[in-house]
Scaffold this active site. Structure first.
Site, PDB file in Angstrom:
ATOM      1  N   TYR A 173     -63.195 -15.859 -31.472  1.00 31.10           N
ATOM      2  CA  TYR A 173     -64.061 -16.755 -30.702  1.00 31.10           C
ATOM      3  C   TYR A 173     -65.265 -17.192 -31.553  1.00 31.10           C
ATOM      4  O   TYR A 173     -65.325 -16.902 -32.738  1.00 31.10           O
ATOM      5  CB  TYR A 173     -64.448 -16.084 -29.378  1.00 31.10           C
ATOM      6  CG  TYR A 173     -63.217 -15.785 -28.537  1.00 31.10           C
ATOM      7  CD1 TYR A 173     -62.379 -16.828 -28.137  1.00 31.10           C
ATOM      8  CD2 TYR A 173     -62.855 -14.493 -28.212  1.00 31.10           C
ATOM      9  CE1 TYR A 173     -61.216 -16.574 -27.408  1.00 31.10           C
ATOM     10  CE2 TYR A 173     -61.684 -14.238 -27.475  1.00 31.10           C
ATOM     11  CZ  TYR A 173     -60.876 -15.277 -27.084  1.00 31.10           C
ATOM     12  OH  TYR A 173     -59.731 -15.029 -26.369  1.00 31.10           O
ATOM     13  N   LEU A 216     -62.220  -6.604 -20.361  1.00 34.96           N
ATOM     14  CA  LEU A 216     -60.869  -7.049 -19.982  1.00 34.96           C
ATOM     15  C   LEU A 216     -60.958  -8.312 -19.127  1.00 34.96           C
ATOM     16  O   LEU A 216     -61.350  -8.248 -17.953  1.00 34.96           O
ATOM     17  CB  LEU A 216     -60.162  -5.937 -19.198  1.00 34.96           C
ATOM     18  CG  LEU A 216     -59.868  -4.650 -19.979  1.00 34.96           C
ATOM     19  CD1 LEU A 216     -59.615  -3.485 -19.037  1.00 34.96           C
ATOM     20  CD2 LEU A 216     -58.690  -4.848 -20.930  1.00 34.96           C
ATOM     21  N   THR A 217     -60.625  -9.425 -19.707  1.00 33.60           N
ATOM     22  CA  THR A 217     -60.634 -10.696 -18.986  1.00 33.60           C
ATOM     23  C   THR A 217     -59.569 -10.686 -17.909  1.00 33.60           C
ATOM     24  O   THR A 217     -58.421 -10.333 -18.155  1.00 33.60           O
ATOM     25  CB  THR A 217     -60.381 -11.856 -19.984  1.00 33.60           C
ATOM     26  OG1 THR A 217     -61.563 -12.003 -20.769  1.00 33.60           O
ATOM     27  CG2 THR A 217     -60.079 -13.156 -19.281  1.00 33.60           C
ATOM     28  N   GLY A 245     -58.789   0.255 -22.596  1.00 37.55           N
ATOM     29  CA  GLY A 245     -58.536  -0.994 -21.884  1.00 37.55           C
ATOM     30  C   GLY A 245     -57.405  -0.886 -20.883  1.00 37.55           C
ATOM     31  O   GLY A 245     -57.615  -0.530 -19.709  1.00 37.55           O
TER      32      GLY A 245
END
Ligand code: FNR
Length: 347
Positions: free
Chosen positions: A178, A26-27, A316
């Site tokens: 990404y 989790l950014t 998450g």
């Protein structure tokens, strides 16, 4: 007999998890300006050590991998020392932790570093950097074969750095549009060399990164996250499925710690995957340990694991809202619902 998600699970001969509930990566964009984890991050992760395995927020392998403000790195000694404080605190609380290794490819922004934005092909994405909307994405430079060699080497170096920082292993971020994922989808990869055009060629970068990381830290400490169905910074192409079919067959012989789907809602079905969800597609093509994710509750995850849809669950948003998720589940207590406002603070 039903599987108890809160009972231990042996990932392989060297790593045993105390339960099957993983913290999803989790950014949070709260590293300091040198991309070093802060004391708040130490405490945030330490509070979640009851999970079977914490997967760190995506952590950049080198400066040109950055596409968001204040995302942590694993390429300077200061960053390694910062992460060591996190892993020490997690271990002191009886937890285990993998680092998620990240390069955003074409979603990088030169605001954050000097140099080119690298991607498989010179195909940009629409839009701008989240939280910094004035930074619109630029057309990337197609990576040369020398660029590719250095990217592979830097993934391996970051994996070594992760072990030095006390992590129990690494998860290569091959998902969510990404860099690694960009090589795997036709919408982002139009190369005509040995990295493009065929499933074998398009899988080459992902496999080279995986093999270099395995060579650096061992297969028992190497995991991979993949998004076979395009849904974020990427568009679907019916040819993508063949790439992932090939890749999954190749991955099976690598004996990874686990394979992890990357998706927000695993009930989403993809035309390009013949109507399958991410976990259904991965399960059909891969026999090793599989981690499911994406809008699962503990109950729905238990059902899916008991139906052999996957082996472990990553949670998450509920873990952002409930650092004590595991105790609450074990004690039958009600969970606090997640809301986006919770992202403003690291609690
Ligand atoms: C994410 N997700 C994510 N995925 C990833 O591979 N690396 C990352 O750094 C992040 N960062 C991130 C930040 C925030 C705020 C959210 C909400 C999500 C995706 C995440 O790992 C997971 O796949 C989804 O959140 C779906 O799981 P839940 O939240 O429904 O349990």
């Amino acid at each position: 007999m039903t599987t108890d998600l809160l009972a231990p699970f042996k990932l392989n001969n060297t790593i045993e998890l105390k339960n099957r509930v993983l913290m999803a990566p989790l950014t949070r964009c709260m590293a300091d300006d040198n991309l070093v984890p802060t004391q708040d991050m130490v405490e945030y992760y330490a509070r979640r050590a009851e999970t079977g395995l914490i997967i760190s927020e995506a952590t950049i392998i080198r400066p040109d991998g950055q596409g968001y403000p204040n995302t942590p790195g694993l390429f300077t000694s200061e960053q390694i020392q910062g992460w060591k404080k996190v892993t020490d605190a997690v271990h002191a609380n009886g937890g285990k932790m993998f680092a998620q290794l990240w390069h955003v490819g074409r979603v990088a922004h030169p605001h954050f570093f000097d140099g080119d934005v690298l991607a498989p092909s010179a195909i940009g994405v629409e839009g701008s950097v989240p939280r910094m909307r004035e930074l619109t994405y630029i057309t990337p430079k197609a990576a040369t074969t020398d660029d590719i060699k250095s990217l592979v080497a830097d993934f391996a170096k970051a994996a070594e750095n992760a072990i030095e920082a006390g992590f129990d292993g690494v998860e290569i971020h091959g998902a969510n549009g990404y860099l690694v994922d960009q090589f795997l989808h036709y919408a982002a990869n139009t190369r005509s060399d040995e990295y493009g055009q065929t499933p074998e060629n398009m899988s080459r970068f992902a496999l080279e990164v995986t093999d270099a990381v395995i060579a650096a830290v061992g297969s028992d400490r190497t995991a991979l996250r993949l998004t076979p169905g395009a849904y974020f910074n990427m568009s679907e192409d019916s040819r993508d499925k063949a790439v992932f079919d090939y890749l999954l067959t190749e991955l099976e012989s690598r004996e990874l710690a686990y394979l992890h789907g990357g998706i927000f809602d695993d009930s989403m079905r993809f035309d390009s995957l013949e109507g399958k969800s991410i976990s259904e597609f991965l399960r059909a093509g891969y026999k090793g340990t599989l981690v499911g994710v994406g809008s699962y509750s503990f109950e729905s995850a238990k059902e899916a694991i008991n139906d052999a849809k996957f082996d472990l669950i990553a949670i998450g948003r509920p873990l952002i809202a409930n650092p004590d998720y595991i105790s609450k589940i074990a004690n039958g207590e009600e969970l606090v619902p997640y809301s986006d406002e919770m992202l403003a603070q690291l609690k």
